[in-house]
Design a protein around this motif. Structure first.
Motif, PDB file in Angstrom:
ATOM      1  N   GLN A   1      14.972  13.940   1.917  1.00 51.94           N
ATOM      2  CA  GLN A   1      13.947  13.576   2.892  1.00 51.94           C
ATOM      3  C   GLN A   1      13.771  14.611   4.007  1.00 51.94           C
ATOM      4  O   GLN A   1      13.344  14.284   5.106  1.00 51.94           O
ATOM      5  CB  GLN A   1      14.206  12.186   3.483  1.00 51.94           C
ATOM      6  CG  GLN A   1      14.151  11.096   2.435  1.00 51.94           C
ATOM      7  CD  GLN A   1      14.409   9.737   3.031  1.00 51.94           C
ATOM      8  OE1 GLN A   1      15.401   9.536   3.738  1.00 51.94           O
ATOM      9  NE2 GLN A   1      13.529   8.812   2.756  1.00 51.94           N
TER      10      GLN A   1
ATOM     11  N   ALA B   1       9.138  12.076  -6.868  1.00 50.61           N
ATOM     12  CA  ALA B   1       7.698  11.841  -6.827  1.00 50.61           C
ATOM     13  C   ALA B   1       7.040  13.025  -6.141  1.00 50.61           C
ATOM     14  O   ALA B   1       7.645  13.693  -5.306  1.00 50.61           O
ATOM     15  CB  ALA B   1       7.384  10.558  -6.064  1.00 50.61           C
TER      16      ALA B   1
ATOM     17  N   HIS C   1       0.339   8.839   2.444  1.00 47.32           N
ATOM     18  CA  HIS C   1       0.290   9.807   1.354  1.00 47.32           C
ATOM     19  C   HIS C   1       0.222   9.093   0.010  1.00 47.32           C
ATOM     20  O   HIS C   1       0.574   7.920  -0.115  1.00 47.32           O
ATOM     21  CB  HIS C   1       1.524  10.717   1.394  1.00 47.32           C
ATOM     22  CG  HIS C   1       2.812   9.991   1.189  1.00 47.32           C
ATOM     23  ND1 HIS C   1       3.474   9.376   2.233  1.00 47.32           N
ATOM     24  CD2 HIS C   1       3.551   9.743   0.083  1.00 47.32           C
ATOM     25  CE1 HIS C   1       4.576   8.793   1.764  1.00 47.32           C
ATOM     26  NE2 HIS C   1       4.636   8.998   0.463  1.00 47.32           N
ATOM     27  N   HIS C   2      -0.216   9.827  -0.981  1.00 50.53           N
ATOM     28  CA  HIS C   2      -0.180   9.363  -2.366  1.00 50.53           C
ATOM     29  C   HIS C   2       1.223   9.626  -2.893  1.00 50.53           C
ATOM     30  O   HIS C   2       1.793  10.697  -2.660  1.00 50.53           O
ATOM     31  CB  HIS C   2      -1.203  10.120  -3.207  1.00 50.53           C
ATOM     32  CG  HIS C   2      -2.607   9.864  -2.768  1.00 50.53           C
ATOM     33  ND1 HIS C   2      -3.360   8.837  -3.262  1.00 50.53           N
ATOM     34  CD2 HIS C   2      -3.381  10.498  -1.869  1.00 50.53           C
ATOM     35  CE1 HIS C   2      -4.545   8.849  -2.690  1.00 50.53           C
ATOM     36  NE2 HIS C   2      -4.580   9.850  -1.826  1.00 50.53           N
ATOM     37  N   TYR C   3       1.784   8.660  -3.590  1.00 56.59           N
ATOM     38  CA  TYR C   3       3.135   8.742  -4.137  1.00 56.59           C
ATOM     39  C   TYR C   3       2.986   8.761  -5.652  1.00 56.59           C
ATOM     40  O   TYR C   3       2.774   7.728  -6.278  1.00 56.59           O
ATOM     41  CB  TYR C   3       3.924   7.518  -3.657  1.00 56.59           C
ATOM     42  CG  TYR C   3       5.397   7.553  -3.911  1.00 56.59           C
ATOM     43  CD1 TYR C   3       6.253   8.257  -3.068  1.00 56.59           C
ATOM     44  CD2 TYR C   3       5.955   6.864  -4.986  1.00 56.59           C
ATOM     45  CE1 TYR C   3       7.618   8.273  -3.282  1.00 56.59           C
ATOM     46  CE2 TYR C   3       7.317   6.874  -5.207  1.00 56.59           C
ATOM     47  CZ  TYR C   3       8.141   7.581  -4.360  1.00 56.59           C
ATOM     48  OH  TYR C   3       9.501   7.596  -4.577  1.00 56.59           O
TER      49      TYR C   3
ATOM     50  N   SER D   1       8.847   7.133   5.683  1.00 55.19           N
ATOM     51  CA  SER D   1       9.174   6.048   4.758  1.00 55.19           C
ATOM     52  C   SER D   1       8.186   4.903   4.924  1.00 55.19           C
ATOM     53  O   SER D   1       7.857   4.523   6.042  1.00 55.19           O
ATOM     54  CB  SER D   1      10.592   5.534   5.017  1.00 55.19           C
ATOM     55  OG  SER D   1      11.523   6.556   4.817  1.00 55.19           O
TER      56      SER D   1
ATOM     57  N   GLY E   1       3.519   5.472   1.943  1.00 58.72           N
ATOM     58  CA  GLY E   1       2.844   5.721   0.668  1.00 58.72           C
ATOM     59  C   GLY E   1       1.769   4.681   0.415  1.00 58.72           C
ATOM     60  O   GLY E   1       1.976   3.491   0.659  1.00 58.72           O
TER      61      GLY E   1
ATOM     62  N   TYR F   1      10.716  10.507 -12.539  1.00 57.54           N
ATOM     63  CA  TYR F   1      11.151   9.382 -11.704  1.00 57.54           C
ATOM     64  C   TYR F   1      12.088   8.546 -12.562  1.00 57.54           C
ATOM     65  O   TYR F   1      11.756   8.174 -13.683  1.00 57.54           O
ATOM     66  CB  TYR F   1       9.897   8.593 -11.340  1.00 57.54           C
ATOM     67  CG  TYR F   1      10.026   7.496 -10.327  1.00 57.54           C
ATOM     68  CD1 TYR F   1       9.817   7.754  -8.990  1.00 57.54           C
ATOM     69  CD2 TYR F   1      10.281   6.190 -10.710  1.00 57.54           C
ATOM     70  CE1 TYR F   1       9.871   6.747  -8.042  1.00 57.54           C
ATOM     71  CE2 TYR F   1      10.343   5.172  -9.778  1.00 57.54           C
ATOM     72  CZ  TYR F   1      10.132   5.460  -8.445  1.00 57.54           C
ATOM     73  OH  TYR F   1      10.185   4.455  -7.516  1.00 57.54           O
TER      74      TYR F   1
ATOM     75  N   PHE G   1       4.192  11.356   5.957  1.00 56.08           N
ATOM     76  CA  PHE G   1       5.245  11.359   4.941  1.00 56.08           C
ATOM     77  C   PHE G   1       6.401  10.410   5.265  1.00 56.08           C
ATOM     78  O   PHE G   1       7.356  10.327   4.502  1.00 56.08           O
ATOM     79  CB  PHE G   1       5.804  12.771   4.721  1.00 56.08           C
ATOM     80  CG  PHE G   1       4.913  13.669   3.922  1.00 56.08           C
ATOM     81  CD1 PHE G   1       4.278  13.223   2.773  1.00 56.08           C
ATOM     82  CD2 PHE G   1       4.708  14.979   4.311  1.00 56.08           C
ATOM     83  CE1 PHE G   1       3.452  14.053   2.032  1.00 56.08           C
ATOM     84  CE2 PHE G   1       3.886  15.826   3.578  1.00 56.08           C
ATOM     85  CZ  PHE G   1       3.261  15.362   2.438  1.00 56.08           C
TER      86      PHE G   1
ATOM     87  N   TYR H   1       4.069   9.803  -9.607  1.00 57.53           N
ATOM     88  CA  TYR H   1       5.225  10.040 -10.468  1.00 57.53           C
ATOM     89  C   TYR H   1       4.916   9.649 -11.909  1.00 57.53           C
ATOM     90  O   TYR H   1       3.893   9.025 -12.199  1.00 57.53           O
ATOM     91  CB  TYR H   1       6.450   9.263  -9.979  1.00 57.53           C
ATOM     92  CG  TYR H   1       6.252   7.763  -9.969  1.00 57.53           C
ATOM     93  CD1 TYR H   1       6.503   7.008 -11.107  1.00 57.53           C
ATOM     94  CD2 TYR H   1       5.791   7.106  -8.841  1.00 57.53           C
ATOM     95  CE1 TYR H   1       6.299   5.635 -11.113  1.00 57.53           C
ATOM     96  CE2 TYR H   1       5.593   5.745  -8.833  1.00 57.53           C
ATOM     97  CZ  TYR H   1       5.857   5.015  -9.972  1.00 57.53           C
ATOM     98  OH  TYR H   1       5.648   3.665  -9.971  1.00 57.53           O
TER      99      TYR H   1
ATOM    100  N   GLN I   1       4.432  13.851  -3.498  1.00 60.85           N
ATOM    101  CA  GLN I   1       3.777  13.160  -2.390  1.00 60.85           C
ATOM    102  C   GLN I   1       2.640  14.051  -1.882  1.00 60.85           C
ATOM    103  O   GLN I   1       2.874  15.202  -1.530  1.00 60.85           O
ATOM    104  CB  GLN I   1       4.786  12.877  -1.286  1.00 60.85           C
ATOM    105  CG  GLN I   1       5.926  11.974  -1.779  1.00 60.85           C
ATOM    106  CD  GLN I   1       7.029  11.848  -0.768  1.00 60.85           C
ATOM    107  OE1 GLN I   1       6.800  11.397   0.351  1.00 60.85           O
ATOM    108  NE2 GLN I   1       8.239  12.248  -1.133  1.00 60.85           N
TER     109      GLN I   1
END
Length: 197
Positions: A182, A68, A119-121, A97, A100, A59, A95, A123, A70
């Motif tokens: 994306q 990242a 979701h888990h983001y 925007s 996260g 990142y 997923f 990095y 995701q």
């Protein structure tokens, strides 16, 4: 002497090829032991803390390269039906925007959020800016590990240790947007079925 040298060279080359094939694979651990992932990406885990490791690009805020990993954790297999190659992430509720999950104060979070709305983001940039612990550091890539000790079921508002989770199956959708467009491209996501006992 000649045949032994030939066998040694072949052995070294085989190991190098094998290591190259394994780079980037997702791994699961429990009790500091690697858990075997079956061919159909089924992983059997006890209802206790575990870890997930993966590699990805770093990142980088300065170059706006927001790489990242995701990870959406779902209870229902039917939630996977919306996941299609070529879809924009905003077409996928878990997923899109802004979906996260927020990290804890120290950024590294050991809580497994379960739900189809986020979701888990995850990095790694450096030790001050990370959401996973570092296993291996390379110039532009890293291998990180995410330790999971507790769960938070968004749907039921239940939060507890993994041993208290009542479900028997979870689906991990792991998305790495390699080109940052994306779009869910072929080869950018994996789905693991986690069997809990």
């Amino acid at each position: 002497m000649g045949i032994k040298y030939f066998i040694l060279v072949i052995g070294i080359l085989s190991c190098s090829v094998l290591q190259a094939q394994k780079k980037g694979e997702t791994k699961f651990y429990q009790n500091e032991k690697r858990i075997i992932v079956k061919k159909d990406k089924v992983v059997a885990l006890k209802k206790m803390p575990f870890a997930v490791s993966f590699s990805h690009k770093k990142y980088n805020e300065q170059t706006e390269s927001f790489y990242a990993v995701q990870i959406a954790v779902l209870k229902n297999k039917s939630d996977l039906e919306i996941l299609k190659v070529g879809s924009h992430t905003d077409e996928i509720p878990f997923f899109k925007s802004g979906s996260g999950y927020a990290a804890s104060e120290n950024l590294v979070d050991d809580n497994l959020y379960i739900g189809n709305t986020g979701h888990h983001y995850l990095y790694y940039t450096d030790e001050k800016n990370k959401r996973v612990d570092l296993l291996k550091n390379e110039r532009n890539d890293y291998e990180g590990i995410w330790h999971i000790n507790t769960f938070n079921d968004i749907e039921t508002s239940t939060s507890a240790r993994m041993s208290k989770y009542k479900g028997k199956e979870l689906y991990f959708v792991i998305f790495k947007d390699e080109n940052l467009n994306q779009i869910i491209n072929e080869g950018e996501f994996e789905i693991y079925t986690i069997k809990l006992f």
